[in-house]
Write an enzyme that holds these catalytic residues in place. Structure first.
Site, PDB file in Angstrom:
ATOM      1  N   HIS A 193      24.268  35.084  80.797  1.00  0.00           N
ATOM      2  CA  HIS A 193      23.188  34.113  80.600  1.00  0.00           C
ATOM      3  C   HIS A 193      23.825  32.825  80.119  1.00  0.00           C
ATOM      4  CE1 HIS A 193      19.191  32.611  79.562  1.00  0.00           C
ATOM      5  NE2 HIS A 193      19.714  32.160  78.433  1.00  0.00           N
ATOM      6  N   TYR A 203      27.010  31.879  66.540  1.00  0.00           N
ATOM      7  CA  TYR A 203      27.794  32.500  65.456  1.00  0.00           C
ATOM      8  C   TYR A 203      26.858  32.792  64.284  1.00  0.00           C
ATOM      9  CZ  TYR A 203      32.128  31.066  67.769  1.00  0.00           C
ATOM     10  OH  TYR A 203      33.163  30.908  68.664  1.00  0.00           O
ATOM     11  N   ARG A 243      35.841  50.034  83.989  1.00  0.00           N
ATOM     12  CA  ARG A 243      37.279  50.232  84.296  1.00  0.00           C
ATOM     13  C   ARG A 243      38.084  50.261  83.000  1.00  0.00           C
ATOM     14  NH1 ARG A 243      40.060  45.445  83.422  1.00  0.00           N
ATOM     15  NH2 ARG A 243      38.752  43.581  83.430  1.00  0.00           N
ATOM     16  N   GLY A 246      36.069  34.670  66.762  1.00  0.00           N
ATOM     17  CA  GLY A 246      37.209  35.417  67.292  1.00  0.00           C
ATOM     18  C   GLY A 246      38.424  34.506  67.281  1.00  0.00           C
ATOM     19  N   ASN A 288      32.160  38.084  69.439  1.00  0.00           N
ATOM     20  CA  ASN A 288      32.970  39.123  68.782  1.00  0.00           C
ATOM     21  C   ASN A 288      32.211  39.783  67.632  1.00  0.00           C
ATOM     22  OD1 ASN A 288      34.844  37.334  70.254  1.00  0.00           O
ATOM     23  ND2 ASN A 288      36.414  38.608  69.320  1.00  0.00           N
ATOM     24  N   GLU A 323      34.173  42.749  72.345  1.00  0.00           N
ATOM     25  CA  GLU A 323      33.792  41.392  72.748  1.00  0.00           C
ATOM     26  C   GLU A 323      32.776  41.456  73.863  1.00  0.00           C
ATOM     27  OE1 GLU A 323      36.880  38.649  73.695  1.00  0.00           O
ATOM     28  OE2 GLU A 323      38.376  40.007  72.882  1.00  0.00           O
ATOM     29  N   LYS A 357      37.309  28.779  75.844  1.00  0.00           N
ATOM     30  CA  LYS A 357      38.263  27.680  76.062  1.00  0.00           C
ATOM     31  C   LYS A 357      39.190  27.961  77.234  1.00  0.00           C
ATOM     32  CE  LYS A 357      38.416  25.770  71.422  1.00  0.00           C
ATOM     33  NZ  LYS A 357      38.624  26.741  70.349  1.00  0.00           N
TER      34      LYS A 357
END
Ligand code: ADP
Ligand code: RBF
Ligand code: MG
Length: 166
Positions: free
Chosen positions: A90, A97, A110, A21, A35, A85, A27
């Protein structure tokens, strides 16, 4: 209107490769999100609108984990492309990736919100995780752990999607 909305196309099952992504999830927020490629996003039924959802997720033929996910344009970052996403609830030892991620999306939490600070976004996601945790402890949600979707073909050493030798 309080309660959790339901959509006619839920539960929704999908599977796809985890791609790179924007590198912001872990980060900046401390909440990594796996993603999906555009092909999976484009296949979503139209009534699964932008917002935050909960359900179950599985990497390859591994254990099935609780998940929360964001579907939409991430207004906080002014994204222009729709994304899916997933944050698996966990702690993983390493990145995954290129692995297959299978999801069953069970419910809506929501709408997507344009927060005016990163702190508020992170706080909202923490609350989403609590709601998902609670919802996924209920029997009607736990039934999906035994679903065929999480079982794997002979040759992949798995008889039950909730177990892993890893
Ligand atoms: P990107 O922008 O490339 O998606 P992120 O910062 O959002 O980067 O991190 C996502 C990656 O972190 C995932 O693709 C996966 O390989 C890894 N990861 C590790 N733990 C988790 C987790 N609990 N949920 C989702 N992804 C995780
Ligand atoms: N981004 C937003 O701009 N608004 C949101 O309301 C929002 N909710 C999220 C809820 C969850 C459970 C997750 C995992 C992400 C959410 N995000 C939201 C996306 C967040 O901005 C995203 O993970 C980063 O942009 C990193 O790609
Ligand atoms: Mg991500």
């Amino acid at each position: 209107m309080n309660g959790i909305k339901t959509f006619s196309s839920l539960p929704y099952f999908c599977r796809g490769t985890v791609i790179k992504g924007f590198g912001r999830g872990s980060k900046e927020l401390g909440i990594p999100t796996a993603n999906f490629p555009e092909s999976v996003v484009d296949n979503l039924p139209h009534d699964v609108s932008a917002g935050v959802y909960y359900g179950w997720g599985q990497i390859g033929s591994g254990p099935v984990h609780k998940m929360v996910m964001s579907i939409g344009w991430n207004p906080y970052y002014n994204n222009t492309k729709k994304s899916m996403e997933t944050h698996l609830i966990h702690k993983f030892d390493k990145d995954f990736y290129g692995s297959e991620l299978g999801l069953v999306i069970l419910g809506y939490i929501r709408p997507e919100t344009n927060f005016d600070s990163l702190e508020k976004l992170v706080k909202a996601i923490r609350t989403d995780i609590e709601i998902a945790n609670h919802k996924l402890n209920q029997e009607d949600a736990r039934e999906f752990l035994l679903h065929d979707f999480f079982k794997h073909p002979v040759g992949q050493s798995s008889t039950n999607g909730t177990h892993s030798s890893l």
